[in-house]
Design a protein around this motif. Sequence first.
Motif, PDB file in Angstrom:
ATOM      1  N   CYS A   1      -6.888   0.576  -6.793  1.00 22.19           N
ATOM      2  CA  CYS A   1      -5.824   0.261  -6.133  1.00 22.19           C
ATOM      3  C   CYS A   1      -4.577   0.367  -7.281  1.00 22.19           C
ATOM      4  CB  CYS A   1      -5.470  -0.757  -5.344  1.00 22.19           C
ATOM      5  SG  CYS A   1      -3.853  -1.041  -4.391  1.00 22.19           S
ATOM      6  N   PRO A   2      -3.656   1.452  -7.038  1.00 16.42           N
ATOM      7  CA  PRO A   2      -2.729   1.568  -8.104  1.00 16.42           C
ATOM      8  C   PRO A   2      -1.572   0.597  -7.917  1.00 16.42           C
ATOM      9  CG  PRO A   2      -2.495   3.256  -5.793  1.00 16.42           C
ATOM     10  CD  PRO A   2      -3.704   2.503  -5.796  1.00 16.42           C
ATOM     11  N   VAL A   3      -1.441  -0.110  -6.769  1.00 14.21           N
ATOM     12  CA  VAL A   3      -0.340  -1.179  -6.837  1.00 14.21           C
ATOM     13  C   VAL A   3      -1.074  -2.573  -6.885  1.00 14.21           C
ATOM     14  CG1 VAL A   3       1.397   0.317  -5.422  1.00 14.21           C
ATOM     15  CG2 VAL A   3      -0.306  -1.003  -4.238  1.00 14.21           C
TER      16      VAL A   3
ATOM     17  N   ILE B   1      -3.534  -4.030  -5.334  1.00 16.34           N
ATOM     18  CA  ILE B   1      -3.561  -5.201  -4.081  1.00 16.34           C
ATOM     19  C   ILE B   1      -5.004  -5.748  -4.280  1.00 16.34           C
ATOM     20  CG2 ILE B   1      -3.785  -5.402  -1.579  1.00 16.34           C
ATOM     21  CD1 ILE B   1      -1.867  -2.716  -1.434  1.00 16.34           C
TER      22      ILE B   1
ATOM     23  N   CYS C   1      -9.067   3.660  -2.183  1.00 17.63           N
ATOM     24  CA  CYS C   1     -10.031   2.283  -1.937  1.00 17.63           C
ATOM     25  C   CYS C   1     -10.987   2.993  -1.075  1.00 17.63           C
ATOM     26  CB  CYS C   1      -9.254   1.384  -1.351  1.00 17.63           C
ATOM     27  SG  CYS C   1      -8.263   1.676   0.172  1.00 17.63           S
TER      28      CYS C   1
ATOM     29  N   ILE D   1      -7.750  -6.245  -2.599  1.00 16.89           N
ATOM     30  CA  ILE D   1      -8.131  -6.021  -1.063  1.00 16.89           C
ATOM     31  C   ILE D   1      -9.229  -6.715  -0.878  1.00 16.89           C
ATOM     32  CG2 ILE D   1      -8.941  -3.983   0.137  1.00 16.89           C
ATOM     33  CD1 ILE D   1      -7.395  -2.152  -1.865  1.00 16.89           C
TER      34      ILE D   1
ATOM     35  N   CYS E   1       0.904  -1.207  -0.126  1.00 13.97           N
ATOM     36  CA  CYS E   1      -0.090   0.036  -0.089  1.00 13.97           C
ATOM     37  C   CYS E   1       0.977   1.414  -0.045  1.00 13.97           C
ATOM     38  CB  CYS E   1      -0.842   0.177   1.270  1.00 13.97           C
ATOM     39  SG  CYS E   1      -1.735   1.482   1.523  1.00 13.97           S
ATOM     40  N   ILE E   2       0.553   2.512  -0.825  1.00 13.88           N
ATOM     41  CA  ILE E   2       1.128   3.591  -0.726  1.00 13.88           C
ATOM     42  C   ILE E   2       0.300   4.609  -0.258  1.00 13.88           C
ATOM     43  CG2 ILE E   2       2.759   2.976  -2.797  1.00 13.88           C
ATOM     44  CD1 ILE E   2       0.949   4.538  -4.607  1.00 13.88           C
ATOM     45  N   LYS E   3      -0.786   4.246   0.329  1.00 10.36           N
ATOM     46  CA  LYS E   3      -1.698   5.043   1.251  1.00 10.36           C
ATOM     47  C   LYS E   3      -2.167   6.318   0.375  1.00 10.36           C
ATOM     48  CE  LYS E   3      -0.998   2.876   4.855  1.00 10.36           C
ATOM     49  NZ  LYS E   3       0.294   2.403   5.486  1.00 10.36           N
ATOM     50  N   CYS E   4      -2.712   5.975  -0.815  1.00  6.44           N
ATOM     51  CA  CYS E   4      -3.136   6.787  -1.694  1.00  6.44           C
ATOM     52  C   CYS E   4      -4.708   7.313  -1.074  1.00  6.44           C
ATOM     53  CB  CYS E   4      -3.278   6.431  -3.155  1.00  6.44           C
ATOM     54  SG  CYS E   4      -4.538   5.325  -3.313  1.00  6.44           S
ATOM     55  N   GLY E   5      -5.574   6.551  -0.440  1.00  5.29           N
ATOM     56  CA  GLY E   5      -6.730   6.686   0.034  1.00  5.29           C
ATOM     57  C   GLY E   5      -8.171   6.288  -1.294  1.00  5.29           C
TER      58      GLY E   5
ATOM     59  N   ILE F   1      -8.445  -0.690   3.051  1.00  9.97           N
ATOM     60  CA  ILE F   1      -7.018  -1.189   3.313  1.00  9.97           C
ATOM     61  C   ILE F   1      -6.908  -1.329   4.782  1.00  9.97           C
ATOM     62  CG2 ILE F   1      -6.116   1.325   3.161  1.00  9.97           C
ATOM     63  CD1 ILE F   1      -4.051  -1.757   2.825  1.00  9.97           C
TER      64      ILE F   1
HETATM   65  S1  SF4 Z   1      -5.920   2.024  -3.008  1.00  9.43           S
HETATM   66 FE1  SF4 Z   1      -4.402   0.552  -2.581  1.00  9.43          FE
HETATM   67  S2  SF4 Z   1      -2.503   1.953  -2.441  1.00  9.43           S
HETATM   68 FE2  SF4 Z   1      -4.364   3.247  -2.201  1.00  9.43          FE
HETATM   69  S3  SF4 Z   1      -4.770   3.469   0.088  1.00  9.43           S
HETATM   70 FE3  SF4 Z   1      -6.070   1.424  -0.682  1.00  9.43          FE
HETATM   71  S4  SF4 Z   1      -4.671  -0.141  -0.583  1.00  9.43           S
HETATM   72 FE4  SF4 Z   1      -3.097   1.551  -0.136  1.00  9.43          FE
END
Ligand code: SF4
Lengths: 209, 460
Positions: free
Chosen positions: B366-368, B370, B313, B372, B307-311, B336
Motif C-alpha cells: 500500500c503506497p499510503v 494503510i 492491494c 489493511i 486510500c488513493i485507489k491504486c488497486g 480495501i
Molecule cells: S494499496 Fe492502499 S492505496 Fe492502493 S487501493 Fe489498496 S488500500 Fe488503497
Amino acid sequence: MFSLVKKSLNSAQSFMSSREKILEAVLKNQPQTTVLPDISMFKGDKNDIIQRYVDVFKTIGGSAFIVDNLDSVKDLINEHFDVTKRIVTTLPELSDSAELISATVDPHTYEDVELAVIRAPFSVAENGAVWLTDEYMGQRIIPYICQHLAIIITAESIVPTLHEAYEKIGLGSYGFGGFIGGPSKTADIEQALVLGAHGPLSMTVFILK
Amino acid sequence: MKQSETKDHAGLAEDFIKDEERVNWHDGALWYIREKRDIASKQIPEWEQLREAASKIKSNVISNLHEYLLQFEANLTKNGIIVHWAQNAQEHNEIVYSILKAKEINQMVKSKSMLTEECHLNEYLGERGIDVINSDLGEYIQQIDNEPPSHIVLPCIHKRKEEIGELFHEHLGTEKGLSDPTLLTRVARKHLRNVFLTRRAALTGVNFAVAETGEYVVCTNEGNADMGAHLSEVQIASMGLEKIIPQKKHLGIFLRLLARSATGQPITIYSSHYKKPRKGQEMHLILVDAGRTRQLGRTDFRDSLKCIKCGGCMNTCPVYRKSGGLSYHNTISGPIGAILAPNLDMKKHADLPYASTLCGSCSNVCPVKINIHEQLYKWRQVIVKEGCAANTKALGMKAMAWTLSSPGTFTNAGKAGRWFLHNIPFVVNNKLNPWYKQRDMPEGPKESFAEWYAKNEPKR
Ligand code: SF4
C-alpha cells in the motif's frame, strides 16, 4: 421532558443544510491534528538528464528526437506524418506548413486534426511526461483530440522528478494544466497493451538543443 | 445487475473458481501486475520514504479535514467552480440530475468514477430518462454487460477477450468471433469518439483535490476524462471528502506513487489539473460523504480513508486473485473494499473481512501504508461483537482454502519457494496469520506444509 429535548434537537438538525451537517460530523469525528511531513529532501539528479528522459519516453511508447532547430522539426514532420491531412500548431514559425490554433473557435471543430504540434514549458525525466497548460495547448482539447501529438521542448527545461516539476509550476495561474506522458493507452482487454485508446495514437517529443 | 445479492463472498467465489482456466489466468494476470509494481518501485531509491511521506500527509488530511474542506470550497468558488455537498448517494444523484435538468441535457458521458458506481448514478439517471455512457474502456465493457466493475483500476480484468468480442458483436456489430484486443479497442475508440463529440455534459471522478489552490486532478491512461470534459458545456466532478490533499507540492509525492503502485507505469499517461471552467463552460464539483464521516469517527478504521485507489492491494491479494472482484459484492472489492464495506452496511458485508488469509501482503504494497490486514482482523472482532456474522470461523477457513487450491506442484522443493511467495506473499513477520505461527515455532513445525494441506484440502 427528555423526548421533548430530543425532538427539538432533531428539528434543529433538519434545518441544517447538508453542507453544515457534513462539516459538523467531520469536526466531531476527526482525530487530533498531526503535522505535515517535511518533503524538501525529495530531489532528483540532473546527471545525463536528456538521455534519461529520451530512454524513459521511449519505454512508454513515445518517440523522441534531439534536434538543432525548427527546420529539422519540419523535416521530421514531413518524413513521419501524413502532411496531406489537417495539421495544427501554436507556433507561428510553423505557420507555413500548419494551421494556427484559434483559442476562440468551438473545440468540436478540431475533431479531424491529424497532427498537433505545440510547445511545452518543460518535461520530466523520471516519467517522460511533458507539462502543458491551456495557454500552451491553444485550446484544452488539442492534445487529446488529435490523432498524433508532437511536442517541442528545450533540452535545458527538462527536470529530474515531479518534485522539481511542481516547484516550477508553483500555484499556477492556468485554468487547466496537465502532464501528458505518452500516447493514450489501454490494457483493459486481457492486459494486452494497445496504444491509442481515446487520445492520440502516437506522441513525439522534439528536444531542441 | 447480474450479480447475485444473496450469496456471500464464499459462495460467489465458489462460482468463480468453477472455471479453472479462468481462475488461473486471472491469478496470473494480477500477479504479473504486482511484479511490475515491484520493478517500478525498486527503481526509486527513496520509495519507502515516499510511502512514509504520503502516509503522513494523509494522516494530516484526516486530522484536519474540516479546515481543508472549507479552504478547498473557498478556492473552488474563487476559481468559478460551483460547489455542492451531498450526505449520501441519494443527494448526490439528485444534485447531478438537477444540474442536467436545468440545462435540458438528457445524455452524459462519464469517465471512471467508483463513487458514482457506489451511488448507482447511471441507474438513477436512467430511470429519469437520462442516458449515461461510461467511457473508460473497461467500464464501458462492464456497462454493456450490465455488470459492476470487478477491479477499481482494471474494471473487466475477470473477462476473457472472447467474451468481450461476443459483447462487441452484440452491441457494436463487430464480426462474430473477433477477439483481437487492438481491433476491439479501435472499434470502441470510433464508437466512443462519436459519444464524446455529441455529449453536452461530462462527469469525472477525482483522484486528488488540492485545498491550497481549489483545483482537482484526474488521472487516466486512455484520455477519456479529457475528451469528455473539454468538449462539454457542463462539467461535473464527484468526489469523496477524503480525496483532499493540503498543498500543490504534495501532488509530487502522490503522483510518483500512484501509477507505479497501480500498474508499474512511471505516471499515468494523463494527469489533468482542472482549475477553472473554459469560457462558456459551467463546472460543478460535488463533495460526497456517504459514510466517510462515520468511518472518520472509527478510531481503528479511519486510516482506510487514506486510500488513493491504486488497486495494489487487490493485485497482490491471494484471495482476490483467486476469487475475482465480483465475489466481494461491493463496488470497491479486494482488501480495501473489505475494510470500507462493513462501515457502509455491517450486516450485509460481514463476510468480507473474512475474505482474507491475513497474510499482510496488502499492507506491504500500500503506497499510503494503510494497515489493511490489521483492520481486517479488527473488523472480524467488531462483527462478532455486534452479532453480525453467523459462522465466521467457517468463512475464515474458506479464504485459506482457495489460496491453497492452486494447482501448482508446491511439494517440489524447487518450486515451493516461488509458490509460497506467489500465494502468501508476505507471510513472514506477521503475527495475525495462523500459518506464520505454525512456521515460527522454535522446535520446528509439527506437520509439514504438505501434510497440513493434505489435511485441510478443500473439497472440490
Ligand atoms: S494499496 Fe492502499 S492505496 Fe492502493 S487501493 Fe489498496 S488500500 Fe488503497
